[in-house]
Design a protein around this motif. Sequence first.
Motif, PDB file in Angstrom:
ATOM      1  N   UNK A 187       0.849  -1.270  -0.203  1.00 22.33           N
ATOM      2  CA  UNK A 187       0.052  -0.035  -0.045  1.00 22.33           C
ATOM      3  C   UNK A 187       0.891   1.290  -0.096  1.00 22.33           C
ATOM      4  N   UNK A 188       2.276   1.061  -0.246  1.00 27.17           N
ATOM      5  CA  UNK A 188       3.203   2.154  -0.133  1.00 27.17           C
ATOM      6  C   UNK A 188       3.120   3.118  -1.399  1.00 27.17           C
ATOM      7  N   UNK A 189       2.707   4.237  -1.041  1.00 26.17           N
ATOM      8  CA  UNK A 189       2.445   5.312  -2.252  1.00 26.17           C
ATOM      9  C   UNK A 189       3.955   5.541  -2.863  1.00 26.17           C
ATOM     10  N   UNK A 190       5.011   5.519  -2.227  1.00 24.05           N
ATOM     11  CA  UNK A 190       6.223   5.346  -2.952  1.00 24.05           C
ATOM     12  C   UNK A 190       6.378   4.318  -4.005  1.00 24.05           C
ATOM     13  N   UNK A 191       6.048   3.076  -3.504  1.00 23.08           N
ATOM     14  CA  UNK A 191       6.237   1.867  -4.321  1.00 23.08           C
ATOM     15  C   UNK A 191       5.217   1.867  -5.359  1.00 23.08           C
ATOM     16  N   UNK A 192       4.130   2.497  -5.363  1.00 28.31           N
ATOM     17  CA  UNK A 192       3.193   2.558  -6.225  1.00 28.31           C
ATOM     18  C   UNK A 192       3.548   3.791  -7.441  1.00 28.31           C
ATOM     19  N   UNK A 193       4.214   4.931  -6.724  1.00 28.22           N
ATOM     20  CA  UNK A 193       4.747   5.933  -7.727  1.00 28.22           C
ATOM     21  C   UNK A 193       5.813   5.106  -8.561  1.00 28.22           C
ATOM     22  N   UNK A 194       6.983   4.645  -8.004  1.00 25.04           N
ATOM     23  CA  UNK A 194       7.645   4.117  -8.827  1.00 25.04           C
ATOM     24  C   UNK A 194       7.326   3.012  -9.755  1.00 25.04           C
ATOM     25  N   UNK A 195       6.201   2.237  -9.468  1.00 30.09           N
ATOM     26  CA  UNK A 195       5.666   1.225 -10.428  1.00 30.09           C
ATOM     27  C   UNK A 195       5.220   2.162 -11.506  1.00 30.09           C
ATOM     28  N   UNK A 196       4.551   3.112 -11.353  1.00 25.59           N
ATOM     29  CA  UNK A 196       3.840   4.152 -12.093  1.00 25.59           C
ATOM     30  C   UNK A 196       4.849   4.491 -13.156  1.00 25.59           C
ATOM     31  N   UNK A 210       4.203  13.070 -15.738  1.00 29.37           N
ATOM     32  CA  UNK A 210       4.551  13.283 -14.558  1.00 29.37           C
ATOM     33  C   UNK A 210       3.462  13.767 -13.679  1.00 29.37           C
ATOM     34  N   UNK A 211       2.705  14.771 -14.247  1.00 27.47           N
ATOM     35  CA  UNK A 211       1.449  15.093 -13.452  1.00 27.47           C
ATOM     36  C   UNK A 211       0.544  14.166 -13.437  1.00 27.47           C
ATOM     37  N   UNK A 212       0.361  13.154 -14.319  1.00 29.97           N
ATOM     38  CA  UNK A 212      -0.725  12.253 -14.317  1.00 29.97           C
ATOM     39  C   UNK A 212      -0.338  11.135 -13.505  1.00 29.97           C
ATOM     40  N   UNK A 213       1.059  10.940 -13.215  1.00 26.89           N
ATOM     41  CA  UNK A 213       1.532   9.954 -12.496  1.00 26.89           C
ATOM     42  C   UNK A 213       1.432  10.299 -10.943  1.00 26.89           C
ATOM     43  N   UNK A 214       1.799  11.615 -10.731  1.00 25.64           N
ATOM     44  CA  UNK A 214       1.372  12.126  -9.268  1.00 25.64           C
ATOM     45  C   UNK A 214       0.073  12.026  -9.033  1.00 25.64           C
ATOM     46  N   UNK A 215      -0.948  12.562  -9.917  1.00 20.75           N
ATOM     47  CA  UNK A 215      -2.301  12.311  -9.568  1.00 20.75           C
ATOM     48  C   UNK A 215      -2.934  10.877  -9.291  1.00 20.75           C
ATOM     49  N   UNK A 216      -2.439   9.983 -10.142  1.00 17.58           N
ATOM     50  CA  UNK A 216      -2.748   8.763  -9.766  1.00 17.58           C
ATOM     51  C   UNK A 216      -2.178   8.026  -8.730  1.00 17.58           C
ATOM     52  N   UNK A 270      -1.664   9.809  -5.821  1.00 12.63           N
ATOM     53  CA  UNK A 270      -2.519  10.368  -4.725  1.00 12.63           C
ATOM     54  C   UNK A 270      -4.005   9.421  -4.689  1.00 12.63           C
ATOM     55  N   UNK A 271      -4.516   9.381  -5.739  1.00 14.95           N
ATOM     56  CA  UNK A 271      -5.857   8.841  -6.085  1.00 14.95           C
ATOM     57  C   UNK A 271      -6.027   7.574  -5.977  1.00 14.95           C
ATOM     58  N   UNK A 272      -5.159   6.534  -6.352  1.00 13.68           N
ATOM     59  CA  UNK A 272      -5.113   5.067  -6.388  1.00 13.68           C
ATOM     60  C   UNK A 272      -5.564   4.725  -5.044  1.00 13.68           C
ATOM     61  N   UNK A 273      -4.763   4.808  -4.125  1.00 13.28           N
ATOM     62  CA  UNK A 273      -4.884   4.223  -2.896  1.00 13.28           C
ATOM     63  C   UNK A 273      -6.337   4.576  -2.009  1.00 13.28           C
ATOM     64  N   UNK A 274      -6.773   5.613  -2.644  1.00 11.58           N
ATOM     65  CA  UNK A 274      -8.000   6.143  -1.968  1.00 11.58           C
ATOM     66  C   UNK A 274      -9.332   5.094  -2.656  1.00 11.58           C
ATOM     67  N   UNK A 275      -9.277   5.185  -4.051  1.00  7.59           N
ATOM     68  CA  UNK A 275     -10.137   4.313  -4.798  1.00  7.59           C
ATOM     69  C   UNK A 275      -9.863   2.943  -4.545  1.00  7.59           C
TER      70      UNK A 275
END
Length: 177
Positions: A108-117, A156-162, A164-169
């Motif tokens: 659930x790590x946002x950092x790991x998710x951002x890295x994967x994105x 970069x903007x889309x990755x940042x938004x995703x 933030x948003x993905x874990x909530x969704x």
Amino acid sequence: MKTTRSVREMTVCAVLCAVLCVICPFMVPVGAVPVTLATFAVCCIGGVAGCKRGLVAVGLYLLLGGIGVPVFAGLHGGLYTLIGPTGGFLWGYLLLVAAAGFASDRTDSRLALCGAFCGGTVLLYLLGCGWYAVTAKTSFFAALPVCVLPFLPFDAVKIAAATVLSPRLKKSLQQLN
């Protein structure tokens, strides 16, 4: 009970595919490859649904577009779009959703998710730019300024938004199950 779960799984995949079908046709032309919200949607799908369901949703989207339903950028569809100059980017969505989903399934790590994105987007760029170079009969490095460089700030903007948003969704989707 297993049948009910299977129906839910299929419903989630169908809804996510529908989201792609609604979001992806809208585009802003920027040279040979348009700017769309597709990469944002694909990141979110992987981040929310995980690898398996994400791959099914994106695969279904590609199948629908491939048979001619106008779900790709600019309301295009058909086999030519999948094998034409920008087709590599469409196939790259499978790599992006797999990378995003793989990370989402494990943490659930946002950092790991951002890295994967980011990693999935690099894979998408490699496949898309490579395929564009082949179809345009040019070098990969000549295709970079056309297919990748103009899109870096947007992605970069889309990755940042995703991120933030993905874990909530994902949390909301888990509460529905």
